[in-house]
Design an enzyme around this catalytic site. Structure first.
Site, PDB file in Angstrom:
ATOM      1  N   HIS A  14       0.940   0.253   2.558  1.00 29.83           N
ATOM      2  CA  HIS A  14       0.029   0.024   1.428  1.00 29.83           C
ATOM      3  C   HIS A  14       0.622  -0.818   0.308  1.00 29.83           C
ATOM      4  O   HIS A  14      -0.074  -1.145  -0.645  1.00 29.83           O
ATOM      5  CB  HIS A  14      -0.458   1.356   0.852  1.00 29.83           C
ATOM      6  CG  HIS A  14       0.578   2.031  -0.009  1.00 29.83           C
ATOM      7  ND1 HIS A  14       1.621   2.730   0.528  1.00 29.83           N
ATOM      8  CD2 HIS A  14       0.740   2.083  -1.356  1.00 29.83           C
ATOM      9  CE1 HIS A  14       2.382   3.198  -0.453  1.00 29.83           C
ATOM     10  NE2 HIS A  14       1.874   2.816  -1.591  1.00 29.83           N
TER      11      HIS A  14
HETATM   12  C1  UD1 Z   1      -0.808   3.472  -6.218  1.00 29.67           C
HETATM   13  C2  UD1 Z   1       0.550   3.290  -6.895  1.00 29.67           C
HETATM   14  C3  UD1 Z   1       1.647   3.215  -5.829  1.00 29.67           C
HETATM   15  C4  UD1 Z   1       1.599   4.412  -4.914  1.00 29.67           C
HETATM   16  C5  UD1 Z   1       0.203   4.489  -4.321  1.00 29.67           C
HETATM   17  C6  UD1 Z   1       0.048   5.667  -3.389  1.00 29.67           C
HETATM   18  C7  UD1 Z   1       0.687   2.006  -8.976  1.00 29.67           C
HETATM   19  C8  UD1 Z   1       1.074   0.716  -9.562  1.00 29.67           C
HETATM   20  N1  UD1 Z   1       0.622   2.039  -7.648  1.00 29.67           N
HETATM   21  O1  UD1 Z   1      -1.081   2.307  -5.464  1.00 29.67           O
HETATM   22  O2  UD1 Z   1       2.903   3.204  -6.475  1.00 29.67           O
HETATM   23  O3  UD1 Z   1       2.562   4.266  -3.898  1.00 29.67           O
HETATM   24  O4  UD1 Z   1      -0.749   4.618  -5.396  1.00 29.67           O
HETATM   25  O5  UD1 Z   1      -1.215   5.698  -2.836  1.00 29.67           O
HETATM   26  O6  UD1 Z   1       0.464   2.947  -9.708  1.00 29.67           O
HETATM   27  N2  UD1 Z   1      -8.882   3.465  -4.159  1.00 29.67           N
HETATM   28  C9  UD1 Z   1      -9.752   4.302  -3.515  1.00 29.67           C
HETATM   29  N3  UD1 Z   1      -9.732   5.614  -3.848  1.00 29.67           N
HETATM   30  C10 UD1 Z   1      -8.875   6.133  -4.772  1.00 29.67           C
HETATM   31  C11 UD1 Z   1      -7.994   5.267  -5.411  1.00 29.67           C
HETATM   32  C12 UD1 Z   1      -7.983   3.949  -5.090  1.00 29.67           C
HETATM   33  O7  UD1 Z   1     -10.532   3.889  -2.677  1.00 29.67           O
HETATM   34  O8  UD1 Z   1      -8.913   7.353  -4.995  1.00 29.67           O
HETATM   35  C13 UD1 Z   1      -8.883   2.033  -3.810  1.00 29.67           C
HETATM   36  C14 UD1 Z   1      -9.443   1.185  -4.905  1.00 29.67           C
HETATM   37  O9  UD1 Z   1     -10.257   0.228  -4.350  1.00 29.67           O
HETATM   38  C15 UD1 Z   1      -8.231   0.533  -5.523  1.00 29.67           C
HETATM   39  C16 UD1 Z   1      -7.227   0.494  -4.357  1.00 29.67           C
HETATM   40  O10 UD1 Z   1      -7.553   1.636  -3.565  1.00 29.67           O
HETATM   41  O11 UD1 Z   1      -8.512  -0.720  -6.018  1.00 29.67           O
HETATM   42  C17 UD1 Z   1      -5.803   0.599  -4.808  1.00 29.67           C
HETATM   43  O12 UD1 Z   1      -5.623   1.729  -5.662  1.00 29.67           O
HETATM   44  P1  UD1 Z   1      -4.600   1.673  -6.912  1.00 29.67           P
HETATM   45  O13 UD1 Z   1      -4.590   2.986  -7.591  1.00 29.67           O
HETATM   46  O14 UD1 Z   1      -4.856   0.453  -7.701  1.00 29.67           O
HETATM   47  O15 UD1 Z   1      -3.206   1.428  -6.251  1.00 29.67           O
HETATM   48  P2  UD1 Z   1      -2.546   1.966  -4.919  1.00 29.67           P
HETATM   49  O16 UD1 Z   1      -2.412   0.842  -3.979  1.00 29.67           O
HETATM   50  O17 UD1 Z   1      -3.222   3.211  -4.439  1.00 29.67           O
END
Ligand code: UD1
Length: 373
Positions: free
Chosen positions: A213
């Site tokens: 990821h």
């Molecule tokens: C975040 C953390 C990363 C951690 C990871 C674990 C930061 C900078 N990054 O990255 O360090 O390793 O979490 O998972 O804080 N989304 C969903 N459902 C959710 C949350 C997110 O579908 O509950 C989707 C959204 O479209 C979002 C994308 O996942 O844009 C990425 O989520 P985001 O929280 O921005 O970062 P992660 O890649 O999850």
């Protein structure tokens, strides 16, 4: 007895939950502590958040800031803005943040500006790769936190090099491993192996677990496509189970790639099912930080699909091998493990399931001076 020590514990994203669970459990054993749980809502899906609360017995958050997804600036700013009134209302003695996600730095910054002490659990880890958003979060949080709890010796060196006082730094072990030890017996009862057809008459077949990821691996279509074709080659050697993170799912859809059926793409798993799979896996392939540590604690070979790691002890002492993203190197490392040449590791010092106990004991010590522990 005076009034209890009021501690706000902060969670934001999935990896924070197995770190906060043992801390909350330990704090609730102490009547002299009043633990409060704040969820920033950075992760909000059932599969990335709610299931972890249920399975790990984490109490429902006292406050949910519901910040949701967004750009780094927007997400960080939203947490900063929404947590400030909560800190003013609850007036905690200490705020505890864990890990390196956007919520970690945002809450720390809001708290220190209000004169509230911040304790950072998992301080001092450095990948020395400033293109990683988590590296920036780690450096900034450690620069302003009052109390720094570290999982490995290298972290102490990094913090001292950055000018943090020795008196603020405590080597306490690893709260994520507290969770592995506490929940492993329960996880072994999961039916996930049978559901995925990995168990034949009570014994587990060989299989690999893959997680992916990191933006550096999944945000570029070329990189992701190349990695997926390498993983398909790995899947020729043994079944690969791939619980897909939402970020990666989106990127895979955008890339138009149709992964081969040899790769078992599944939805993100709950904590217990994932821990069960990881403990029974022949090997793990990952770009996660936490999984590098969990495999070391479980003695399962881990191939890290990155050029660097902020958790070097998993390499020097554990079962982890940095293989980067070069296809030849990944496939040759997989073949080595299948041929029985996996790295024998040992469990790092203090990764014994008692990190939360040590942290709480330190939190309960009288504060020696105005602000320094
Ligand atoms: C975040 C953390 C990363 C951690 C990871 C674990 C930061 C900078 N990054 O990255 O360090 O390793 O979490 O998972 O804080 N989304 C969903 N459902 C959710 C949350 C997110 O579908 O509950 C989707 C959204 O479209 C979002 C994308 O996942 O844009 C990425 O989520 P985001 O929280 O921005 O970062 P992660 O890649 O999850």
């Amino acid at each position: 007895m005076g009034r209890p020590l009021k501690i706000i514990n902060v969670v934001g994203a999935r990896p924070n939950l197995p770190k906060i669970a043992p801390l909350m459990r330990e704090m609730r054993r102490h009547p002299e502590i009043e633990p409060i749980l704040v969820h920033t809502g950075q992760h909000y899906d059932e599969r990335l958040s709610d299931v972890f609360f249920r399975q790990m017995g984490i109490p429902a958050p006292d406050v949910n800031l519901e910040v949701g997804s967004g750009s780094h600036a927007a997400q960080t700013a939203e947490v900063l803005k929404r947590v400030e009134p909560v800190l003013i209302e609850y007036k905690p003695d200490i705020v505890i943040v864990v890990g390196d996600v956007n919520s970690t730095i945002a809450v720390s910054l809001a708290a220190v500006k209000l004169g509230i002490r911040v304790a950072h659990v998992e301080a001092g880890l450095r990948s020395f790769d400033r293109t990683m958003p988590e590296e920036i979060n780690r450096i900034l949080t450690d620069a302003i936190a009052d109390l720094l709890f570290v999982t490995e010796e290298d972290a102490i060196t990094h913090l001292l090099t950055e000018g943090r006082p020795r008196s603020a730094i405590h080597l306490v072990g690893n709260v994520m491993i507290d969770s592995v030890r506490h929940f492993l017996p329960i996880a072994q009862k999961s039916s996930i192996g049978a559901e995925l057809g990995l168990v034949d008459s009570q014994s587990w077949r060989r299989f690999a677990v893959l997680t992916l990821h990191r933006p550096s691996n999944v945000d570029s279509v070329e990189k992701l496509t190349e990695l997926m074709s390498t993983i398909e080659a790995v899947a020729n050697e043994l079944p690969v189970i791939f619980p897909v993170h939402p970020r990666t799912k989106q990127r895979l859809a955008e890339s138009g790639a149709i992964p081969s059926p040899r790769l078992r793409l599944i939805d993100p798993l709950g904590y217990l099912d994932f821990l069960c799979l990881l403990s029974k896996a022949t090997l793990a392939l990952t770009d996660s930080g936490g999984i590098q540590e969990e495999t070391t604690a479980l003695g399962v070979p881990c191939l890290t699909l990155r050029e660097n790691t902020e958790r070097p002890i998993t390499i020097s002492q554990g079962t982890n091998l940095l293989v980067g993203t070069d296809p030849a190197q990944i496939i040759s490392a997989v073949r080595d493990i299948l041929a029985g040449n996996s790295k024998a590791g040992r469990i790092p010092p203090l990764w014994d399931g008692k990190a939360a106990e040590r942290i709480v004991e330190i939190l309960l010590r009288p504060v020696p001076s105005e602000k320094a522990w």
